[in-house]
Write a protein that holds these residues in place. Structure first.
Motif, PDB file in Angstrom:
ATOM      1  N   LYS A  65       0.833  -1.205   0.000  1.00 30.71           N
ATOM      2  CA  LYS A  65       0.000   0.000   0.000  1.00 30.71           C
ATOM      3  C   LYS A  65       0.864   1.249   0.000  1.00 30.71           C
ATOM      4  O   LYS A  65       2.073   1.203   0.266  1.00 30.71           O
ATOM      5  CB  LYS A  65      -0.907   0.016   1.229  1.00 30.71           C
ATOM      6  N   THR A  66       0.203   2.350  -0.311  1.00 31.12           N
ATOM      7  CA  THR A  66       0.796   3.677  -0.133  1.00 31.12           C
ATOM      8  C   THR A  66      -0.138   4.478   0.760  1.00 31.12           C
ATOM      9  O   THR A  66      -1.361   4.326   0.690  1.00 31.12           O
ATOM     10  CB  THR A  66       0.991   4.417  -1.469  1.00 31.12           C
ATOM     11  N   ILE A  67       0.448   5.278   1.640  1.00 30.21           N
ATOM     12  CA  ILE A  67      -0.322   6.196   2.482  1.00 30.21           C
ATOM     13  C   ILE A  67       0.346   7.550   2.369  1.00 30.21           C
ATOM     14  O   ILE A  67       1.440   7.758   2.905  1.00 30.21           O
ATOM     15  CB  ILE A  67      -0.347   5.738   3.949  1.00 30.21           C
ATOM     16  N   TYR A  71       5.429   4.462   1.191  1.00 33.51           N
ATOM     17  CA  TYR A  71       5.304   3.284   0.328  1.00 33.51           C
ATOM     18  C   TYR A  71       5.722   2.062   1.132  1.00 33.51           C
ATOM     19  O   TYR A  71       6.724   2.084   1.842  1.00 33.51           O
ATOM     20  CB  TYR A  71       6.220   3.459  -0.890  1.00 33.51           C
ATOM     21  N   ILE A 136      -8.040  -5.411   1.172  1.00 30.11           N
ATOM     22  CA  ILE A 136      -6.632  -5.030   1.216  1.00 30.11           C
ATOM     23  C   ILE A 136      -5.830  -6.168   1.830  1.00 30.11           C
ATOM     24  O   ILE A 136      -6.143  -6.622   2.942  1.00 30.11           O
ATOM     25  CB  ILE A 136      -6.414  -3.749   2.050  1.00 30.11           C
ATOM     26  N   ASP A 138      -2.762  -7.236   3.779  1.00 38.63           N
ATOM     27  CA  ASP A 138      -1.929  -6.454   4.687  1.00 38.63           C
ATOM     28  C   ASP A 138      -1.165  -7.377   5.626  1.00 38.63           C
ATOM     29  O   ASP A 138      -1.442  -8.579   5.713  1.00 38.63           O
ATOM     30  CB  ASP A 138      -2.818  -5.493   5.483  1.00 38.63           C
TER      31      ASP A 138
END
Length: 235
Positions: A65-67, A71, A136, A138
């Protein structure tokens, strides 16, 4: 993972006794964001993250994911392998090389640099799918927190790795020891900057691209590594 999700509408979380987590972000991103109009900012982030995705995939890492400007990718899952600490280090070197070349171009155009900061840690994790409407894949666990600390305690243009990572690949890379460094919410952690491949294992002066000697040594340390093709040792 997708098949299990389609059949059962859920994925049972799985324990992985060893995975390598890589976090990257841009140092001083808040200041960069203040100077760019929103579309330009998003376009540049998309360009950079797309390049990081390609590098991660080339080295067998799974982008999670990216927030914002952060990255995250991981090696050693969902399909387990033994070489994930090496894979992550090779990917990190290539990521910093990519950003270095980009910044040299930006300097010629008198544009501000984007300094990538990378942190890497190896340890046990739980992995699974979260969400009902948007699924997602994770990972969770203390190893994720330590990897985040490695990134936060690093510096722009550098790759900060934990003692656990260094112990697994110390025969392959050169490191700059940092000793025990205070990490937020974790206390003192031993860490080091990853500099390059050892000269005798690289086929370029910068120590970014592995030689046949690296493949032989990597196969000795991580059986099965040599089955993954040329991309495993660099572009």
């Amino acid at each position: 993972v997708a098949d299990e999700l389609k059949q059962h509408n859920r994925v049972t979380p799985r324990f992985f006794d060893s995975a390598t987590i890589l976090f990257a972000d841009f140092e001083g991103f808040t200041r960069l964001a203040e100077r760019l109009e929103p579309k330009g900012l998003v376009d540049q982030l998309d360009q950079y993250f797309s390049a990081l995705d390609e590098i991660a995939e080339r080295h067998g890492l799974e982008m999670l994911k990216t927030i914002g400007d952060c990255y995250m990718c991981v090696g050693g899952l969902p399909e387990p392998n033994r070489s994930h600490p090496l894979d992550a280090c090779l990917a990190a070197l290539e990521m910093q090389d990519y950003m270095g070349k980009l910044n040299r171009q930006r300097e010629r155009m008198r544009l501000q640099h984007w300094e990538l900061r990378i942190g890497i840690h190896t340890g046990p994790v739980m992995a699974g799918v979260v969400g009902r409407r948007k699924f997602i894949y994770d990972v969770w666990g203390d190893a994720v927190n330590i990897a985040s600390c490695m990134e936060a305690a690093g510096a722009g243009g550098r790759i900060n790795v934990s003692e656990a990572v260094q112990a697994r690949v110390k025969s392959l890379f050169e490191f700059e020891p940092r000793g025990s460094v205070e990490a937020k919410n974790k206390g003192q952690l031993n860490m080091a900057y990853l500099s390059r491949l050892k000269p005798e294992l690289s086929r370029d002066a910068a120590g970014l691209i592995g030689s046949d000697a690296l493949r032989v040594e990597a196969e000795r340390l991580f059986p099965g590594f040599s089955d993954r093709g040329p991309s495993a040792v660099g572009a």
